[in-house]
Structure formats: C-alpha cells, structure tokens
Motif scaffolding. Structure first.
Motif, mmCIF file in Angstrom:
data_model
loop_
_atom_site.group_PDB
_atom_site.id
_atom_site.type_symbol
_atom_site.label_atom_id
_atom_site.label_comp_id
_atom_site.label_asym_id
_atom_site.label_seq_id
_atom_site.Cartn_x
_atom_site.Cartn_y
_atom_site.Cartn_z
ATOM 1 N N SER A 3 0.837 -1.188 0.000
ATOM 2 C CA SER A 3 0.000 0.000 0.000
ATOM 3 C C SER A 3 0.875 1.242 0.000
ATOM 4 C CB SER A 3 -0.917 0.017 1.233
ATOM 5 O OG SER A 3 -0.156 0.328 2.396
ATOM 6 N N ALA A 4 0.252 2.397 -0.150
ATOM 7 C CA ALA A 4 0.989 3.665 -0.101
ATOM 8 C C ALA A 4 1.078 4.204 1.321
ATOM 9 C CB ALA A 4 0.309 4.695 -0.996
ATOM 10 N N GLU A 5 0.500 3.502 2.285
ATOM 11 C CA GLU A 5 0.478 3.966 3.674
ATOM 12 C C GLU A 5 1.483 3.220 4.540
ATOM 13 O OE1 GLU A 5 -2.530 3.108 2.133
ATOM 14 O OE2 GLU A 5 -2.877 5.207 1.587
ATOM 15 N N ASN A 6 2.644 2.864 3.982
ATOM 16 C CA ASN A 6 3.717 2.229 4.746
ATOM 17 C C ASN A 6 3.285 0.918 5.391
ATOM 18 O OD1 ASN A 6 5.588 4.330 4.221
ATOM 19 N ND2 ASN A 6 4.663 5.567 5.831
ATOM 20 N N SER A 7 2.681 0.063 4.582
ATOM 21 C CA SER A 7 2.298 -1.261 5.064
ATOM 22 C C SER A 7 2.188 -2.210 3.884
ATOM 23 C CB SER A 7 0.964 -1.209 5.820
ATOM 24 O OG SER A 7 -0.095 -0.876 4.945
ATOM 25 N N PHE B 39 3.492 -3.351 9.213
ATOM 26 C CA PHE B 39 3.580 -1.900 9.196
ATOM 27 C C PHE B 39 5.050 -1.485 9.187
ATOM 28 C CE2 PHE B 39 -0.340 -3.166 11.280
ATOM 29 C CZ PHE B 39 -1.280 -2.454 10.559
#
Length: 251
Positions: free
Chosen positions: A79-83, A101
């Motif tokens: 994902s683009a949210e650091n996960s 994460f």
C-alpha cells in the motif's frame, strides 16, 4: 501457529540478503530469483517442490507460488500507507493473513496476523512489535496473543545478539535458542521475502537450535555461479534430514 509466525518474521535472518537489486561481484548480474526448488529428504520420505517468484515494478516480491501444488502460494500486496499484507494459501484456501507496518527506516515496525483453521475451530490472531538498535539491527521482537475479550497478552519475547561486526550470532526465547557460525568468503544473494524485513548478508556454515534440552545441528554448504551468486545450498541436520535448495536468477 508459533512456527508459522517465526518463519514469517525471521526467515530472512538466516537465508536472506540485501534488497533485490543489480549489484553482485562488481558486475550487473541480476539478483532477482525467478524460481527455486526445495528437495527434502527425511525419515518419512522425500519431497521435491518448485516455486516461481514474481515482482512488481519496484522490484518488490509479489508472489511465491508452487508449480507442483495448484493454489499453494504466498502473496504480498503493498500500500501507499507504509504497510503490506502477506497471505498464505494451500489449494487456493487462505491459511494465514498478516499485515506488516513499516517504520521511517523502511523496516518492519509491527504486525498483526490471523491464522484460519477448519471448522469448528475459530481463527487465532497474533500481533508483534519489533525493536532495533542505532545500526538498524533487530534486537528484540515481542509477540502477543489477541482476544476480543481481554487486552493483548504477551506470548513470547525473542532477543537477538550480534558480534562486533554486526552479524547475528544468537537468538533466544523462552522455548528455544538458536546460534550461528558463518563462512568467511562469500556473501548471501538470496532474497525470498520483502526487503523490509531485517536481513543478514552472511551465509551460515553451521546453525544450532536447542529445544527442551535437545540441540539440533545443521551444516550448510553452498555452490555459486560465475557472478558469485548462491545457486545451491545443502542443509544437513543431525537428525538425518537433508534439504537441498537450488536457485535460478533472472538473466
């Protein structure tokens, strides 16, 4: 379940190298493994399984799939949210789902996972937290059992020790202790999980794991190609189990 989580967390500490990139022996040989074969001989017989490895445009592993068993694979989604997520399947049935994460050093910060069991058993959930030193070396990992009725319960703490050169030499938990000795000349080039995991670029020559007062020794030997890439490993355990791994790299 505990062994499954251990393999997800620290498999690379034993066999993984630095992130997938073209940088081996001073040439442009690719370090992207496109397939590998695992040949295991033990008391119960012999099994041989081959896996194909796929990547995204950023050289991140997206799939490790068996070519012998339909539907047996591990899938990574970023994902683009650091996960990112990790899903393990057998016969196209989801066995384990986990979310990892990433911290601001591009290392695993924490994780949450669920293991799915056959009815009438309920699925189990487990979470973990990773701790690093100033050299980005993993020094501690805490594993928690989760419940909807009570707060998370600490299930296991794993501690990691390094030598003066920053090489992993020992890991300890309540129910086991592992230690490693390394060969001096060659570096590891094998990358079979996302490079966000802590990694060790040394090749173990011997590894030892002690459980319930019994120590199992494994002797590791390797073969290399002209670019000094690992193309084969033989792991011979003191209980008679022999694992032979062979790797094919992208040309």
């Amino acid at each position: 379940m505990k062994l499954t989580l251990i393999y997800c967390y620290i498999f690379l500490l034993i066999i993984a190298a630095s992130a997938c990139k073209k940088d081996s022996a001073g040439d442009n040989a690719s370090l992207r493994i496109i397939s590998y074969t695992e040949d295991i001989t033990a008391i119960g017989g012999r099994t041989v399984e081959t896996y194909s490895v796929e990547y995204d445009a950023q050289n991140r592993i997206t799939s490790v799939a068996s070519t012998n068993k339909h539907g047996a694979r591990t899938v990574y989604q970023y994902s683009a949210e650091n996960s990112f997520t990790c899903d393990k399947y057998t016969d196209a049935v989801l066995l384990y789902h986990s979310v990892y994460f990433i911290n601001n050093q591009s290392l695993i910060d924490s994780t949450w996972g669920r293991e799915y069991k056959e009815a009438p058993y309920k699925s189990d959930t487990i979470s973990g937290k990773f701790y690093y030193n100033e050299d980005k070396k993993l020094i501690k990992q805490k594993e928690f059992l989760n419940s909807t009725l009570v707060p998370p319960v600490l299930n296991r703490t794993i501690n990691y020790q390094y030598d003066i050169n920053g090489t992993l030499v020992k890991e300890t938990a309540d129910d086991y202790e592992s230690s490693y000795a390394y060969e001096k000349e060659n570096k590891n080039t094998v990358q079979l999980q996302p490079f966000y995991f802590p990694s060790n670029d040394q090749l173990p020559s011997h590894s030892y794991i002690t459980r319930f007062g019994t120590t199992l020794e494994t002797k590791h030997t390797y073969t290399f190609d002209d670019h000094k890439r690992v193309i084969g490993e033989r792991a011979e355990q003191s209980d008679g189990r022999i694992t032979i791994l062979s790797y094919t790299y992208e040309k």
